[in-house]
Design a protein around this motif. Sequence first.
Motif, PDB file in Angstrom:
ATOM      1  N   VAL A  33      42.666 -22.304  14.539  1.00 47.26           N
ATOM      2  CA  VAL A  33      42.057 -22.406  15.857  1.00 47.26           C
ATOM      3  C   VAL A  33      42.243 -21.038  16.508  1.00 47.26           C
ATOM      4  O   VAL A  33      43.362 -20.526  16.581  1.00 47.26           O
ATOM      5  CB  VAL A  33      42.732 -23.488  16.727  1.00 47.26           C
ATOM      6  N   ILE A  34      41.145 -20.473  16.953  1.00 47.96           N
ATOM      7  CA  ILE A  34      41.207 -19.150  17.564  1.00 47.96           C
ATOM      8  C   ILE A  34      40.720 -19.264  19.003  1.00 47.96           C
ATOM      9  O   ILE A  34      39.605 -19.724  19.260  1.00 47.96           O
ATOM     10  CB  ILE A  34      40.350 -18.137  16.793  1.00 47.96           C
ATOM     11  N   ILE A  35      41.588 -18.844  19.912  1.00 50.99           N
ATOM     12  CA  ILE A  35      41.265 -18.830  21.334  1.00 50.99           C
ATOM     13  C   ILE A  35      40.967 -17.385  21.714  1.00 50.99           C
ATOM     14  O   ILE A  35      41.775 -16.485  21.461  1.00 50.99           O
ATOM     15  CB  ILE A  35      42.442 -19.352  22.179  1.00 50.99           C
ATOM     16  N   PHE A  36      39.810 -17.184  22.320  1.00 54.58           N
ATOM     17  CA  PHE A  36      39.423 -15.871  22.824  1.00 54.58           C
ATOM     18  C   PHE A  36      39.449 -15.954  24.346  1.00 54.58           C
ATOM     19  O   PHE A  36      38.633 -16.665  24.938  1.00 54.58           O
ATOM     20  CB  PHE A  36      38.012 -15.504  22.357  1.00 54.58           C
ATOM     21  N   PRO A  37      40.399 -15.276  24.999  1.00 49.33           N
ATOM     22  CA  PRO A  37      40.510 -15.396  26.453  1.00 49.33           C
ATOM     23  C   PRO A  37      39.398 -14.654  27.196  1.00 49.33           C
ATOM     24  O   PRO A  37      38.881 -13.654  26.713  1.00 49.33           O
ATOM     25  CB  PRO A  37      41.874 -14.780  26.768  1.00 49.33           C
ATOM     26  N   LEU A  66      45.742 -19.120  17.069  1.00 49.57           N
ATOM     27  CA  LEU A  66      45.794 -17.694  17.373  1.00 49.57           C
ATOM     28  C   LEU A  66      45.081 -17.419  18.688  1.00 49.57           C
ATOM     29  O   LEU A  66      44.107 -18.102  19.022  1.00 49.57           O
ATOM     30  CB  LEU A  66      45.092 -16.879  16.277  1.00 49.57           C
ATOM     31  N   GLU A  67      45.566 -16.426  19.405  1.00 50.86           N
ATOM     32  CA  GLU A  67      44.855 -15.924  20.570  1.00 50.86           C
ATOM     33  C   GLU A  67      44.455 -14.490  20.263  1.00 50.86           C
ATOM     34  O   GLU A  67      45.314 -13.659  19.967  1.00 50.86           O
ATOM     35  CB  GLU A  67      45.721 -15.978  21.817  1.00 50.86           C
ATOM     36  N   VAL A  68      43.160 -14.231  20.309  1.00 48.86           N
ATOM     37  CA  VAL A  68      42.643 -12.903  19.998  1.00 48.86           C
ATOM     38  C   VAL A  68      42.233 -12.248  21.305  1.00 48.86           C
ATOM     39  O   VAL A  68      41.213 -12.601  21.905  1.00 48.86           O
ATOM     40  CB  VAL A  68      41.449 -12.980  19.016  1.00 48.86           C
ATOM     41  N   ARG A  70      41.947  -8.473  23.721  1.00 50.48           N
ATOM     42  CA  ARG A  70      41.189  -7.222  23.601  1.00 50.48           C
ATOM     43  C   ARG A  70      41.757  -6.303  22.531  1.00 50.48           C
ATOM     44  O   ARG A  70      41.010  -5.637  21.835  1.00 50.48           O
ATOM     45  CB  ARG A  70      41.172  -6.483  24.926  1.00 50.48           C
ATOM     46  N   ASN A  71      43.093  -6.253  22.430  1.00 51.93           N
ATOM     47  CA  ASN A  71      43.724  -5.277  21.537  1.00 51.93           C
ATOM     48  C   ASN A  71      44.768  -5.860  20.604  1.00 51.93           C
ATOM     49  O   ASN A  71      45.466  -5.101  19.935  1.00 51.93           O
ATOM     50  CB  ASN A  71      44.377  -4.167  22.368  1.00 51.93           C
ATOM     51  N   GLU A  72      44.915  -7.184  20.595  1.00 52.77           N
ATOM     52  CA  GLU A  72      45.952  -7.763  19.745  1.00 52.77           C
ATOM     53  C   GLU A  72      45.648  -9.214  19.404  1.00 52.77           C
ATOM     54  O   GLU A  72      44.820  -9.852  20.039  1.00 52.77           O
ATOM     55  CB  GLU A  72      47.309  -7.688  20.437  1.00 52.77           C
ATOM     56  N   VAL A  73      46.340  -9.676  18.385  1.00 52.24           N
ATOM     57  CA  VAL A  73      46.271 -11.073  17.984  1.00 52.24           C
ATOM     58  C   VAL A  73      47.668 -11.645  18.124  1.00 52.24           C
ATOM     59  O   VAL A  73      48.626 -11.087  17.589  1.00 52.24           O
ATOM     60  CB  VAL A  73      45.797 -11.231  16.518  1.00 52.24           C
ATOM     61  N   LYS A  74      47.787 -12.760  18.866  1.00 55.35           N
ATOM     62  CA  LYS A  74      49.075 -13.429  19.032  1.00 55.35           C
ATOM     63  C   LYS A  74      49.029 -14.777  18.336  1.00 55.35           C
ATOM     64  O   LYS A  74      48.066 -15.523  18.495  1.00 55.35           O
ATOM     65  CB  LYS A  74      49.369 -13.686  20.518  1.00 55.35           C
ATOM     66  N   ALA A  75      50.070 -15.071  17.585  1.00 51.89           N
ATOM     67  CA  ALA A  75      50.204 -16.402  16.994  1.00 51.89           C
ATOM     68  C   ALA A  75      50.850 -17.300  18.039  1.00 51.89           C
ATOM     69  O   ALA A  75      51.985 -17.074  18.440  1.00 51.89           O
ATOM     70  CB  ALA A  75      51.056 -16.336  15.737  1.00 51.89           C
ATOM     71  N   LEU A  76      50.121 -18.310  18.500  1.00 46.99           N
ATOM     72  CA  LEU A  76      50.659 -19.254  19.477  1.00 46.99           C
ATOM     73  C   LEU A  76      51.333 -20.435  18.792  1.00 46.99           C
ATOM     74  O   LEU A  76      52.235 -21.039  19.332  1.00 46.99           O
ATOM     75  CB  LEU A  76      49.542 -19.756  20.394  1.00 46.99           C
ATOM     76  N   PHE A  77      50.854 -20.760  17.583  1.00 48.49           N
ATOM     77  CA  PHE A  77      51.447 -21.838  16.798  1.00 48.49           C
ATOM     78  C   PHE A  77      51.301 -21.454  15.335  1.00 48.49           C
ATOM     79  O   PHE A  77      50.211 -21.199  14.856  1.00 48.49           O
ATOM     80  CB  PHE A  77      50.744 -23.178  17.062  1.00 48.49           C
ATOM     81  N   TYR A  81      51.171 -13.130  11.834  1.00 42.20           N
ATOM     82  CA  TYR A  81      50.480 -12.371  10.799  1.00 42.20           C
ATOM     83  C   TYR A  81      49.977 -11.075  11.405  1.00 42.20           C
ATOM     84  O   TYR A  81      49.713 -11.002  12.602  1.00 42.20           O
ATOM     85  CB  TYR A  81      49.289 -13.164  10.233  1.00 42.20           C
ATOM     86  N   ASP A  82      49.827 -10.084  10.573  1.00 36.32           N
ATOM     87  CA  ASP A  82      49.276  -8.804  10.992  1.00 36.32           C
ATOM     88  C   ASP A  82      47.762  -8.891  10.846  1.00 36.32           C
ATOM     89  O   ASP A  82      47.235  -8.784   9.744  1.00 36.32           O
ATOM     90  CB  ASP A  82      49.863  -7.696  10.097  1.00 36.32           C
ATOM     91  N   LEU A  83      47.066  -9.139  11.953  1.00 41.47           N
ATOM     92  CA  LEU A  83      45.622  -9.344  11.933  1.00 41.47           C
ATOM     93  C   LEU A  83      44.908  -8.315  12.802  1.00 41.47           C
ATOM     94  O   LEU A  83      45.462  -7.817  13.779  1.00 41.47           O
ATOM     95  CB  LEU A  83      45.287 -10.753  12.431  1.00 41.47           C
ATOM     96  N   ASN A  84      43.668  -8.056  12.478  1.00 45.81           N
ATOM     97  CA  ASN A  84      42.849  -7.095  13.196  1.00 45.81           C
ATOM     98  C   ASN A  84      41.972  -7.829  14.205  1.00 45.81           C
ATOM     99  O   ASN A  84      41.020  -8.518  13.824  1.00 45.81           O
ATOM    100  CB  ASN A  84      41.994  -6.320  12.185  1.00 45.81           C
TER     101      ASN A  84
END
Length: 139
Positions: A33-37, A66-68, A70-77, A81-84
């Motif tokens: 699940v990817i959340i884009f704020p 994941l929350e993607v 502007r400049n980073e990806v955060k694992a919320l649950f 991982y090192d993601l672009n």
Amino acid sequence: MLKSLSAALSGIEIDPQQGGMSLADFEWRYRVVIIFPDDSHIDAARQANLLLAEADGLRERDMIVLEVGRNEVKALFGPEYDLNCYAIRSDLDVTDGFFALKLVGKDGAVKYRTDEVVPAAVLFELIDQMPMRQKMPSN
């Protein structure tokens, strides 16, 4: 996933040094699940709270959140991982600054997309109807 292919076609430069994994690395292991704020981050925070309140359901369905930004990806649950973030936005065709949620199945395909905050139950119902989920043994 077609990492960076859509970026190449649209002329967007993606730094391959930024992030070592793509969403394709999750295939057959996790539903993502990817959340884009959006700029205010209000909808993303509401969405994250709704999902994280259902941690057992996320875990049971092999999901990571994941929350993607502007400049980073955060694992919320799930594990970090090192993601672009740029490649993910490009691969999933999400414009920066607008709220969006995408569910990527274990096969790597986008199974659900919305620009509205949804309860976790909406995602769970969708996943529970998938053939791969129905083949899993009950706990």
